[in-house]
Design a protein around this motif. Structure first.
Motif, PDB file in Angstrom:
ATOM      1  N   CYS A 135       0.831  -1.212   0.000  1.00  0.00           N
ATOM      2  CA  CYS A 135       0.000   0.000   0.000  1.00  0.00           C
ATOM      3  C   CYS A 135       0.861   1.256   0.000  1.00  0.00           C
ATOM      4  O   CYS A 135       0.523   2.247  -0.664  1.00  0.00           O
ATOM      5  CB  CYS A 135      -0.933  -0.005   1.213  1.00  0.00           C
ATOM      6  SG  CYS A 135      -2.191  -1.306   1.163  1.00  0.00           S
ATOM      7  N   ILE A 136       1.971   1.219   0.718  1.00  0.00           N
ATOM      8  CA  ILE A 136       2.899   2.353   0.722  1.00  0.00           C
ATOM      9  C   ILE A 136       3.461   2.561  -0.682  1.00  0.00           C
ATOM     10  O   ILE A 136       3.589   3.700  -1.153  1.00  0.00           O
ATOM     11  CB  ILE A 136       4.040   2.112   1.729  1.00  0.00           C
ATOM     12  CG1 ILE A 136       3.507   2.155   3.164  1.00  0.00           C
ATOM     13  CG2 ILE A 136       5.148   3.155   1.552  1.00  0.00           C
ATOM     14  CD1 ILE A 136       4.518   1.719   4.204  1.00  0.00           C
ATOM     15  N   THR A 137       3.795   1.468  -1.352  1.00  0.00           N
ATOM     16  CA  THR A 137       4.312   1.558  -2.723  1.00  0.00           C
ATOM     17  C   THR A 137       3.282   2.186  -3.648  1.00  0.00           C
ATOM     18  O   THR A 137       3.614   3.050  -4.477  1.00  0.00           O
ATOM     19  CB  THR A 137       4.700   0.168  -3.241  1.00  0.00           C
ATOM     20  OG1 THR A 137       5.688  -0.414  -2.370  1.00  0.00           O
ATOM     21  CG2 THR A 137       5.257   0.250  -4.657  1.00  0.00           C
ATOM     22  N   ILE A 138       2.028   1.769  -3.503  1.00  0.00           N
ATOM     23  CA  ILE A 138       0.951   2.343  -4.318  1.00  0.00           C
ATOM     24  C   ILE A 138       0.794   3.833  -4.019  1.00  0.00           C
ATOM     25  O   ILE A 138       0.608   4.645  -4.944  1.00  0.00           O
ATOM     26  CB  ILE A 138      -0.375   1.599  -4.053  1.00  0.00           C
ATOM     27  CG1 ILE A 138      -0.286   0.167  -4.601  1.00  0.00           C
ATOM     28  CG2 ILE A 138      -1.567   2.342  -4.682  1.00  0.00           C
ATOM     29  CD1 ILE A 138      -1.455  -0.709  -4.238  1.00  0.00           C
ATOM     30  N   PHE A 139       0.896   4.197  -2.755  1.00  0.00           N
ATOM     31  CA  PHE A 139       0.806   5.615  -2.374  1.00  0.00           C
ATOM     32  C   PHE A 139       1.911   6.429  -3.046  1.00  0.00           C
ATOM     33  O   PHE A 139       1.657   7.486  -3.633  1.00  0.00           O
ATOM     34  CB  PHE A 139       0.908   5.750  -0.856  1.00  0.00           C
ATOM     35  CG  PHE A 139       0.900   7.170  -0.365  1.00  0.00           C
ATOM     36  CD1 PHE A 139      -0.284   7.800  -0.027  1.00  0.00           C
ATOM     37  CD2 PHE A 139       2.094   7.886  -0.246  1.00  0.00           C
ATOM     38  CE1 PHE A 139      -0.297   9.119   0.417  1.00  0.00           C
ATOM     39  CE2 PHE A 139       2.095   9.203   0.187  1.00  0.00           C
ATOM     40  CZ  PHE A 139       0.890   9.818   0.523  1.00  0.00           C
ATOM     41  N   ILE A 140       3.142   5.926  -2.961  1.00  0.00           N
ATOM     42  CA  ILE A 140       4.288   6.662  -3.512  1.00  0.00           C
ATOM     43  C   ILE A 140       4.175   6.789  -5.030  1.00  0.00           C
ATOM     44  O   ILE A 140       4.390   7.873  -5.588  1.00  0.00           O
ATOM     45  CB  ILE A 140       5.608   5.963  -3.127  1.00  0.00           C
ATOM     46  CG1 ILE A 140       5.826   6.063  -1.611  1.00  0.00           C
ATOM     47  CG2 ILE A 140       6.787   6.591  -3.869  1.00  0.00           C
ATOM     48  CD1 ILE A 140       7.005   5.252  -1.107  1.00  0.00           C
ATOM     49  N   LEU A 141       3.844   5.700  -5.699  1.00  0.00           N
ATOM     50  CA  LEU A 141       3.728   5.732  -7.158  1.00  0.00           C
ATOM     51  C   LEU A 141       2.621   6.695  -7.610  1.00  0.00           C
ATOM     52  O   LEU A 141       2.791   7.452  -8.572  1.00  0.00           O
ATOM     53  CB  LEU A 141       3.447   4.329  -7.697  1.00  0.00           C
ATOM     54  CG  LEU A 141       4.591   3.313  -7.560  1.00  0.00           C
ATOM     55  CD1 LEU A 141       4.137   1.937  -8.047  1.00  0.00           C
ATOM     56  CD2 LEU A 141       5.827   3.768  -8.322  1.00  0.00           C
ATOM     57  N   THR A 142       1.493   6.671  -6.901  1.00  0.00           N
ATOM     58  CA  THR A 142       0.390   7.573  -7.238  1.00  0.00           C
ATOM     59  C   THR A 142       0.786   9.019  -6.975  1.00  0.00           C
ATOM     60  O   THR A 142       0.467   9.915  -7.775  1.00  0.00           O
ATOM     61  CB  THR A 142      -0.870   7.226  -6.423  1.00  0.00           C
ATOM     62  OG1 THR A 142      -1.200   5.850  -6.603  1.00  0.00           O
ATOM     63  CG2 THR A 142      -2.053   8.091  -6.851  1.00  0.00           C
ATOM     64  N   LEU A 143       1.501   9.251  -5.880  1.00  0.00           N
ATOM     65  CA  LEU A 143       1.919  10.610  -5.544  1.00  0.00           C
ATOM     66  C   LEU A 143       2.902  11.155  -6.564  1.00  0.00           C
ATOM     67  O   LEU A 143       2.798  12.315  -6.994  1.00  0.00           O
ATOM     68  CB  LEU A 143       2.548  10.626  -4.142  1.00  0.00           C
ATOM     69  CG  LEU A 143       2.991  11.991  -3.608  1.00  0.00           C
ATOM     70  CD1 LEU A 143       1.796  12.946  -3.512  1.00  0.00           C
ATOM     71  CD2 LEU A 143       3.659  11.843  -2.248  1.00  0.00           C
ATOM     72  N   VAL A 144       3.864  10.325  -6.978  1.00  0.00           N
ATOM     73  CA  VAL A 144       4.835  10.756  -7.976  1.00  0.00           C
ATOM     74  C   VAL A 144       4.145  11.054  -9.312  1.00  0.00           C
ATOM     75  O   VAL A 144       4.468  12.038  -9.989  1.00  0.00           O
ATOM     76  CB  VAL A 144       5.927   9.679  -8.177  1.00  0.00           C
ATOM     77  CG1 VAL A 144       6.806  10.011  -9.375  1.00  0.00           C
ATOM     78  CG2 VAL A 144       6.786   9.565  -6.913  1.00  0.00           C
ATOM     79  N   VAL A 149      -1.704  14.268  -2.795  1.00  0.00           N
ATOM     80  CA  VAL A 149      -1.639  13.450  -1.580  1.00  0.00           C
ATOM     81  C   VAL A 149      -2.994  12.812  -1.305  1.00  0.00           C
ATOM     82  O   VAL A 149      -3.085  11.647  -0.902  1.00  0.00           O
ATOM     83  CB  VAL A 149      -1.193  14.301  -0.376  1.00  0.00           C
ATOM     84  CG1 VAL A 149      -1.275  13.492   0.917  1.00  0.00           C
ATOM     85  CG2 VAL A 149       0.224  14.810  -0.572  1.00  0.00           C
ATOM     86  N   SER A 150      -4.056  13.568  -1.508  1.00  0.00           N
ATOM     87  CA  SER A 150      -5.402  13.055  -1.238  1.00  0.00           C
ATOM     88  C   SER A 150      -5.722  11.835  -2.096  1.00  0.00           C
ATOM     89  O   SER A 150      -6.198  10.807  -1.594  1.00  0.00           O
ATOM     90  CB  SER A 150      -6.444  14.152  -1.466  1.00  0.00           C
ATOM     91  OG  SER A 150      -6.334  14.690  -2.778  1.00  0.00           O
ATOM     92  N   LEU A 151      -5.458  11.928  -3.399  1.00  0.00           N
ATOM     93  CA  LEU A 151      -5.714  10.807  -4.304  1.00  0.00           C
ATOM     94  C   LEU A 151      -4.855   9.608  -3.929  1.00  0.00           C
ATOM     95  O   LEU A 151      -5.330   8.460  -3.936  1.00  0.00           O
ATOM     96  CB  LEU A 151      -5.433  11.228  -5.742  1.00  0.00           C
ATOM     97  CG  LEU A 151      -5.648  10.157  -6.820  1.00  0.00           C
ATOM     98  CD1 LEU A 151      -7.092   9.705  -6.849  1.00  0.00           C
ATOM     99  CD2 LEU A 151      -5.213  10.667  -8.191  1.00  0.00           C
ATOM    100  N   SER A 152      -3.611   9.854  -3.589  1.00  0.00           N
ATOM    101  CA  SER A 152      -2.698   8.776  -3.188  1.00  0.00           C
ATOM    102  C   SER A 152      -3.207   8.079  -1.932  1.00  0.00           C
ATOM    103  O   SER A 152      -3.157   6.849  -1.830  1.00  0.00           O
ATOM    104  CB  SER A 152      -1.296   9.341  -2.951  1.00  0.00           C
ATOM    105  OG  SER A 152      -0.825  10.026  -4.085  1.00  0.00           O
ATOM    106  N   SER A 153      -3.703   8.866  -0.975  1.00  0.00           N
ATOM    107  CA  SER A 153      -4.229   8.308   0.274  1.00  0.00           C
ATOM    108  C   SER A 153      -5.454   7.442   0.014  1.00  0.00           C
ATOM    109  O   SER A 153      -5.582   6.333   0.559  1.00  0.00           O
ATOM    110  CB  SER A 153      -4.594   9.441   1.240  1.00  0.00           C
ATOM    111  OG  SER A 153      -3.463  10.235   1.541  1.00  0.00           O
TER     112      SER A 153
END
Length: 215
Positions: A135-144, A149-153
């Motif tokens: 999930c952290i990986t998905i957050f980072i990839l989405t954020l990059v 941040v909201s969408l990544s969360s």
């Protein structure tokens, strides 16, 4: 069950979650109340925005630690023979949710806190570290990719129950799946304004790779 010990751990989980790290750190080290700047939110994201990367990172790590510690209180009950092994996951989820509730409604600063994402991450790390890493990986990839941040969360939170349901790490655990979807709904509810801004195309972005000032 030791009722007194159970009540004590519930209160401890809430108080841990209630620690307003962004407010106390901002006022203590910068003389700035982050709730009066940026988005007005008492969370790590607004701390990054108002006080910078170092302060934001410190606040985020504290918030993660809050969720992890509160969730691990269930292990304390287990090792003290207050609960059984079959009840351990249930109590981890219970204490983690209480800590998130404390972060959103902290007793120390008028019950107006952050959105609980970092505290939720700490909770998930204590419950299922492998799935949390994905999930952290998905957050980072989405954020990059999006700088939101909201969408990544939202997407990384949704990934938890979906991947649990898919049996990515063994047989699906119904309790984890239900918990995951409840947390996803909570995250959506606490990000309603962000979702509206995302739809309207005016959500705040995070500048992950700041441009160099050199010619």
């Amino acid at each position: 069950m030791n009722i007194a010990l159970f009540i004590f751990t519930i209160i401890a989980a809430y108080l841990l979650g209630s620690i307003p790290s962004s407010v106390w750190y901002g006022i203590g080290y910068f003389g700035i109340d982050v709730r009066k700047h940026g988005s007005g939110n008492a969370g790590a994201t607004n701390t990054f925005r108002v006080l910078g990367k170092r302060a934001g990172t410190i606040v985020m790590l504290i918030d993660v630690l809050k969720g992890w510690t509160a969730t691990c209180l269930a292990s304390l009950l287990f090792y003290m023979d207050t609960i059984g092994e079959t009840e351990l996951l249930l109590f981890k989820i219970l204490f983690g949710i209480i800590a998130i509730f404390g972060h959103i409604f902290p007793v120390f600063v008028g019950f107006k806190g952050g959105k609980g994402i970092a505290t939720l991450l700490g909770m998930v790390l204590a419950i299922h570290p492998e799935l949390a890493a994905v999930c952290i990986t998905i957050f980072i990839l989405t954020l990059v990719a999006s700088q939101y941040v909201s969408l990544s969360s939202i997407l990384s939170t949704l990934a938890f129950p979906v991947l649990s349901w898919a049996g990515m790490f063994g047989h699906p655990e119904p309790l984890l799946i239900v918990f995951g979807f409840i947390m996803f709904v909570l995250v959506v509810l606490t990000h309603q304004k962000n979702i509206v801004r995302l739809v309207n195309g005016n959500e705040n972005r995070v500048n992950i790779f700041p441009k160099s000032n050199r010619a």
